[in-house]
Design an enzyme around this catalytic site. Structure first.
Site, mmCIF file in Angstrom:
data_model
loop_
_atom_site.group_PDB
_atom_site.id
_atom_site.type_symbol
_atom_site.label_atom_id
_atom_site.label_comp_id
_atom_site.label_asym_id
_atom_site.label_seq_id
_atom_site.Cartn_x
_atom_site.Cartn_y
_atom_site.Cartn_z
ATOM 1 N N GLY A 235 -0.467 4.586 0.306
ATOM 2 C CA GLY A 235 -1.174 5.785 0.746
ATOM 3 C C GLY A 235 -0.287 6.560 1.705
ATOM 4 N N LEU A 236 -0.906 7.400 2.518
ATOM 5 C CA LEU A 236 -0.093 8.216 3.421
ATOM 6 C C LEU A 236 0.788 7.348 4.306
ATOM 7 C CD1 LEU A 236 -2.508 11.056 4.483
ATOM 8 C CD2 LEU A 236 -0.543 11.176 2.972
ATOM 9 N N ALA A 237 0.212 6.307 4.895
ATOM 10 C CA ALA A 237 0.989 5.470 5.805
ATOM 11 C C ALA A 237 2.046 4.678 5.050
ATOM 12 C CB ALA A 237 0.064 4.538 6.579
ATOM 13 N N GLY B 94 0.840 -1.190 0.000
ATOM 14 C CA GLY B 94 0.000 0.000 0.000
ATOM 15 C C GLY B 94 0.877 1.242 0.000
ATOM 16 N N LEU C 155 -5.521 11.650 8.162
ATOM 17 C CA LEU C 155 -4.273 12.033 7.506
ATOM 18 C C LEU C 155 -3.167 12.091 8.542
ATOM 19 C CD1 LEU C 155 -5.587 14.851 5.142
ATOM 20 C CD2 LEU C 155 -5.324 12.436 4.685
ATOM 21 N N HIS D 145 -20.090 9.027 7.318
ATOM 22 C CA HIS D 145 -19.840 10.460 7.191
ATOM 23 C C HIS D 145 -21.141 11.190 6.881
ATOM 24 C CE1 HIS D 145 -18.109 14.232 5.982
ATOM 25 N NE2 HIS D 145 -16.912 13.818 6.312
ATOM 26 N N ARG E 14 -18.881 13.348 13.632
ATOM 27 C CA ARG E 14 -19.533 12.765 12.466
ATOM 28 C C ARG E 14 -20.633 11.773 12.831
ATOM 29 N NH1 ARG E 14 -14.042 11.954 8.820
ATOM 30 N NH2 ARG E 14 -13.897 14.149 8.282
ATOM 31 N N GLU F 22 -5.099 3.391 8.199
ATOM 32 C CA GLU F 22 -6.480 2.951 8.393
ATOM 33 C C GLU F 22 -6.574 1.435 8.556
ATOM 34 O OE1 GLU F 22 -9.199 4.412 5.407
ATOM 35 O OE2 GLU F 22 -10.936 3.475 6.337
#
Lengths: 253, 669, 263
Positions: free
Chosen positions: B42-44, B40, B471, B266, B337, B455
């Site tokens: 993504g950010l992580a 992966g 994030l 959400h 949320r 996540e």
């Protein structure tokens, strides 16, 4: 909201088994497409129909379907991302088409973006350009200076952001009659050239990125401006000019 | 199985520093001998791969997309939290820590969350140094906005594309390492199994999505950063390709899976339009800074609106029910949320929904008040102290456009309605999953050498995540936590040497992947993968969605188990194994969603309380607020895989101890 | 590309200023100008620069076109470029090639004659003497005229050497120099009963092609040089458009004037 209705359309889609195979345009009829559907949902519907007929579905790239990941492509009726401006294919909606329309769907055409299958192309050339210099050489220790230590004029930060909004979809290359990647590279060069953090290695960056861009086999920019018009994020031609400027400056150093 | 969270001793504010000081290190000359796999980007994942590459490890990074830059972190809109207190409104590391624990409804680990708050400020420094163009004020300083569940302005942003800018920042760091040859990037590769040798994670089996080839990759440690599992609902704000497969394979190989029922719905997404809909689009939570949420006070008005006989703009102020402001005066439209989503559902269930779709599910998000306020302020700032109504409206709209222009444009593209003129229609949608693979304080799963970040793990958000915190967590894990904790693990691996992929363990894993692929391709079914995925999604949304009850959950468990059997019998997957085959990819992912969906329902059923995103109808107070049961459910559920029959999964519990924050009712009134 | 292009724009402006004498001035002024342009050393340097520019511009253009064609080996079955770019911008190579063809013909028609034609006439004036019309060569030395009739010239002991020089045969001394009559050649070319109209039309068409080429080229050169700025670019674009229309229009006016209006 203009009420959604159903339309019947004819699709002319490029089919190509794999990178080596010869491809051709195939014709499909698709009925009862809701005008509230997105273009890709229309293709989902076609694929569902093909699967039910035990035929091979059409391969196309897509992921976020909200216009930000840059994965979707498609040359629709002679235009990158279709007839709408400032829109990716995934955000194009069928209400832009009429009942009885014939829609051509082709992959991005560029030597640097070879077709992988059907409408899927390989855009890793963009990654390689980024790897050649699209970064600030700072280690990820978190031990840098405070984020507010260097004030950045709002105007510059805003211009840098606008350039950085590029999603790397390749529409600029696809639409450019020369298959040039200058808008993509110009946007990246500009983002860093506009920020104090990026200026430090501006010279090397622009030389390296342009060299890689040329090696990948993209064409040259002749300033037709088509890329700016078709860019889903409205990246400005100013970025190409800025890159030209940076490149001239770097070459003279 | 004993769950050891490995939380360091000592005062909360010193735990991480002390822990870091005592972690083992790998000397620079030894790092090139060690391989690390990151799944992966993504950010992580991207930040972890870049950081470990910088340190000198041999990193192999995998993503299923055509480029690491496509990972779905890119779609995060609103912003990233950091306890910088640039706005001087009382923010601090403690406050961010406290808000996150409270926002998570006291179901997160204190130590992890405090570490997150501690490193949050470094993230902003790091990103600015990398050339991330955050929004700035005229003085050249960084701008902030506020988000749900907080009373300070600590959210840094880049228009409505913060996730994009942060991900491209991490991608640039990753690209730099790829260019330097320290990270090897595998685009269009999907991890289909984890390989364990002697109980340790030693590699993965990945499918090259272009050629279909199954590849064996070995490493001394494997990091899973494959994101969340919201697509189990079919319709969600996740990308089409977002999936649970990497995390689920790890689970099947022995890693525990925690809190699967904690799903964030959400509140501000564009409502469903029809049966062919493939995904839902989020409208950033930041819009709740400027928009007011309402439905008509009278049912007949709601009916007239749905029938198209009445326009929302025609409804008088006194006929509108600003239900969040009414119920939660202190936080108003900026409640967390889960609270906002449930309140919208409550109104729609009562018949006040305004969207003309099958379920009438939709409420208004109205910007007219903000247009007037900001327009007046702007006129004043220009020296016009007596602006006309038209001037005010014009200036107000301009202000909105500057702040949210791209979101408004996106809304108009999708709905064909102009949100500057008429209120937006919104409705809750599945967005984020707090649950995930169980990890200890070092982000290591119950399989040694298998780390899970972002996540994909369960660690920091408890039962509900606050806006702009995803994030933060992704980058904190990748940049500032894993480099230390993974090194600590790898310190014992310097003598291991290259790990062979010829071992029987690799062969067994590859064979089992090949068998499952061949099973699908050889299946003589008649229905598409999407057909089953949509049916699974409907069960999940209706029975394991925003509100759950015992009866529904029990039905869901049975229905999903039956659907899973039908899926394996009836699914038709065209094409072959040795080519780009999106239908096959989907089939492999949906198979894992079937398992996971059932486990989610089981987890929701065992949790006899309401907390955060998990709302059990049986456990609410007279006003419809969540009723937590801290005596019996202050634990992290951690499920152990026991084979094909998911109902056999075994529940383990990690007790949550609150030493530094007094556990209290969550009140936003 | 951009630099040579802009230099050639300057050349166009200069060339136009000179040529407009065909409309606004008389033959002797024009021929004087022509002589100046062919002999002045500074002009020589400029003209070599121009030749090099044209050559470089053309070669670079061909190379670019070739490379760009290679960048898209397979074209689109359906393409709709008019939605995103102007006709000129997409057809610079075609337009440029046409212009190159035009430049070659234009040079054959006039430049080559001026430089190499043995039969290039010298400018004369007609004087009425005693009811008789006599033609005399005009010379650079004011006040000196030599009869244009070869017999008379011979009687005076003169002959023409090196196309324009009057020599005293006996003493071998240069007595004066005439003007090559480019004006006459030009007028004759466009007034030719057979080909005059065709030539006029061809020249007008060529100028139309030039206009389209400039329409894109002028502002494009600034972009290529990195000069794009929200404040000045609209000005550059506006000026470029005006330049692209006015310059070719005035050039085209010359053959039209000669063919249709010049008596």
């Amino acid at each position: 909201m203009s009420a959604a209705k159903n339309i019947n359309i004819t699709l002319k889609i490029w089919r190509q088994k794999n990178a080596k195979a010869k491809g051709q345009i195939e014709t499909y009829k698709l009925d009862n497409v809701s005008t509230a559907s997105s273009f890709l949902e229309m293709l989902d519907q076609l694929n569902e129909q093909l699967i039910n007929e035990k035929k091979e579905p059409v391969a196309f790239d897509h992921d976020c379907r909200e216009g930000i990941c840059g994965m979707c492509s498609l040359y629709i009726n002679g235009r990158a991302h279709g007839p709408d401006t400032g829109t990716t294919t995934c955000q194009l909606h069928m209400r832009k088409f009429n009942d009885g329309d014939t829609i051509y769907i082709e992959p991005w055409r560029s030597k640097a973006f070879p077709v992988v299958k059907d409408l899927v192309v390989d855009r890793s050339a963009f990654d390689r350009i980024q790897q050649a210099g699209g970064f600030v050489s700072v280690n990820t220790s978190g031990r840098t200076i405070d984020a507010n230590a260097i004030p950045v004029p709002k105007h510059d930060a805003d211009r840098a952001f606008e350039a950085a909004a590029c999603i790397g979809c390749g529409a600029c290359v696809a639409t450019c009659k020369n298959g040039s990647a200058m808008l993509f590279v110009g946007a990246k060069v500009s983002q860093y050239a506009l920020l104090p953090q990026g200026k430090v290695e501006a010279t090397q960056r622009v030389l390296n990125m342009v060299r890689q861009m040329d090696e990948e086999g993209f064409g040259n920019c002749t300033n037709t401006g088509a890329c700016e018009v078709e860019c889903p994020k409205g990246i400005s031609l100013e970025n190409i000019a800025r890159m030209n400027r940076e490149y001239l400056k770097a070459s003279l150093k | 199985m004993k769950l050891d969270s490995k939380i360091p001793e000592g005062p909360i504010a010193e735990k991480w520093t002390n822990h870091k000081n005592h972690l083992k290190l790998v000397a620079p000359n030894n790092r090139p001998k060690i391989d690390v796999i990151v799944v992966g980007t993504g950010l992580a994942g991207a930040s972890a791969a870049a950081s470990l590459g910088e340190m000198g490890y041999n990193v192999k990074a995998f993503c299923f997309q055509d480029s690491p830059r496509r990972a779905h972190s890119i779609a995060a809109q609103g912003g990233i939290n950091a306890a910088k207190n640039y706005q001087n409104d009382g923010d601090s590391t403690y406050r961010l820590f406290y808000d996150t624990i409270k926002g998570g409804d006291y179901r997160a680990r204190e130590a992890n969350v405090h570490r997150l708050a501690e490193v949050s400020a470094n993230i902003i420094d790091q990103c600015v140094a990398q050339g991330v163009p955050f929004a700035r004020e005229y003085g050249g300083m960084l701008d902030n906005r506020s988000f749900g569940g907080t009373q300070v302005q600590r959210t840094f942003y880049a228009a409505g594309q913060t996730g994009q800018q942060l991900l491209l920042g991490a991608y640039s760091a990753l690209s730099r390492q790829v260019g330097l040859g320290r990270v090897q990037m595998f685009n269009r590769h999907e991890m289909l199994d984890l390989v364990k040798v002697d109980g340790k994670a030693r590699g993965i089996i990945a499918r090259n999505l272009i050629t279909g080839e199954l590849e064996r990759h070995s490493a001394h440690a494997v990091i899973i950063a494959s994101g969340g599992y919201g697509n189990v609902y079919f319709l969600s704000t996740n990308a089409m390709g977002s999936n649970v497969t990497a995390a689920w394979k790890v689970h099947k190989r022995g890693a525990l899976f925690s809190n699967p029922c904690f799903v964030q719905i959400h509140p501000t997404c564009i409502p469903v339009h029809g049966v062919n809909q493939s995904k839902l689009t989020l409208m950033s939570e930041s819009l709740r800074n400027s928009g007011r949420i309402w439905v008509p006070k009278k049912k007949e008005d709601a009916e007239a609106i749905r029938a198209g006989k009445l326009k929302p703009t025609q409804l008088k102020e006194e006929d509108r029910d600003y239900f969040l402001e009414r119920r939660y005066p202190a936080f108003g439209n900026l409640v967390p949320r889960d609270v906002a989503s449930r309140a919208a559902k409550e109104r729609c269930d009562e018949g006040f929904g305004i969207e003309a779709n099958d379920t009438n599910e939709g409420v208004y998000l109205d910007f007219s008040t903000e247009i007037q306020n900001k327009g007046r302020q702007a006129a004043y700032a220009q020296g016009n102290h007596n602006p006309s109504a038209e001037e005010v409206t014009k200036l107000g709209k301009k202000w909105l456009e500057e702040k949210y222009g791209n979101l408004f444009a996106m809304y108009e593209k999708i709905t064909d309605e102009n949100p500057y003129e008429t209120p937006m229609k919104i409705y809750p949608a599945v967005h984020y999953t707090m649950g995930g693979v169980w990890v200890d304080y070092n982000l290591q799963s119950s399989i040694p050498g298998c780390f899970v970040a972002g996540e994909a793990n369960f660690s920091d958000h408890g039962a509900n995540r606050l806006g702009a915190s995803a994030l933060m967590q992704g980058l904190a894990d990748g940049y500032f936590v894993l480099p230390y904790t993974v090194s600590n693990y790898l310190a014992d691996e310097i003598r291991t040497g290259k790990i062979s992929t010829d071992s029987p363990e690799f062969a067994e894993a590859e064979d089992s992947v090949r068998a499952s692929i061949n099973k699908f391709l050889g299946n003589n079914g008649s229905k598409s993968v999407d057909h089953f995925h949509k049916r699974l999604g409907l069960i999940m949304w209706n029975k394991v969605g925003m509100a759950r009850n015992e009866k529904g959950l029990k039905e869901a468990i049975a229905e999903i188990a039956a659907l899973k059997d039908e899926f394996y019998k009836e699914v038709y997957v065209p094409g072959s194994a040795d080519e780009l085959n999106p239908e096959l990819e989907k089939a492999l992912r949906v198979a894992d969603f079937m398992d996971l969906g059932q486990l989610m329902a089981m987890d929701a059923l065992q949790r006899n309380e309401s907390c955060g995103g998990h709302f059990r109808e049986e456990y609410q107070d007279a006003e419809g607020e969540t009723l937590r049961d801290d005596d019996n459910f202050a634990f992290v559920s951690a499920w152990e895989y026991m084979g094909y029959d998911i109902s056999k999964e075994m529940l383990h519990k990690e007790e949550l101890k609150y030493e530094f924050i007094k556990i209290a009712a969550r009140n936003y009134k | 590309m951009a630099l040579t292009g802009l230099f050639l724009c300057l050349f166009l402006a200069g060339h136009l200023a000179g040529n407009l004498q065909l409309i606004f001035s008389d033959a002797s002024a024009f021929n004087k100008y022509a002589l100046f342009m062919t002999t002045n050393p500074a002009v020589k340097i400029l003209s070599y620069l121009t030749y090099i520019s044209i050559l470089f511009h053309a070669v670079d253009g061909f190379m670019l076109t070739y490379q760009n064609a290679k960048a898209r080996p397979i074209g689109y079955a359906k393409n709709n470029p008019s939605k995103n770019s102007s006709f000129s911008s997409r057809n610079m190579a075609v337009l440029g090639t046409l212009i190159l063809v035009f430049i070659v013909t234009h040079m054959v028609n006039f430049w080559a004659k001026m430089h190499f034609d043995e039969k290039m006439p010298l400018q004369t004036i007609t004087v009425e003497q005693m009811g008789q019309k006599m033609e005399y060569y005009v010379t650079t030395d004011h006040g000196k005229y030599y009869p244009a009739d070869p017999a008379q010239l011979g009687q005076m002991g003169l002959e023409i050497r090196n196309k324009t020089e009057f020599y005293n045969k006996e003493v071998n001394v240069k007595m004066g120099e005439g003007y090559k009559d480019l004006h006459k050649i030009t007028v004759a070319f466009f007034k030719d009963p057979k080909f005059g109209l065709i030539a006029t039309i061809a020249y007008v068409v060529a100028m139309l092609v030039l206009a389209f080429h400039l329409l894109h080229g002028f502002q494009s050169a600034f972009q290529s040089l990195g000069l794009n700025n929200p404040k000045y670019t609209p000005l550059i674009k506006g000026f470029g458009k005006a330049f692209a229309i006015v310059v070719p229009l005035l050039f085209a006016a010359i053959p039209v004037y000669i063919h249709f209006f010049l008596k």
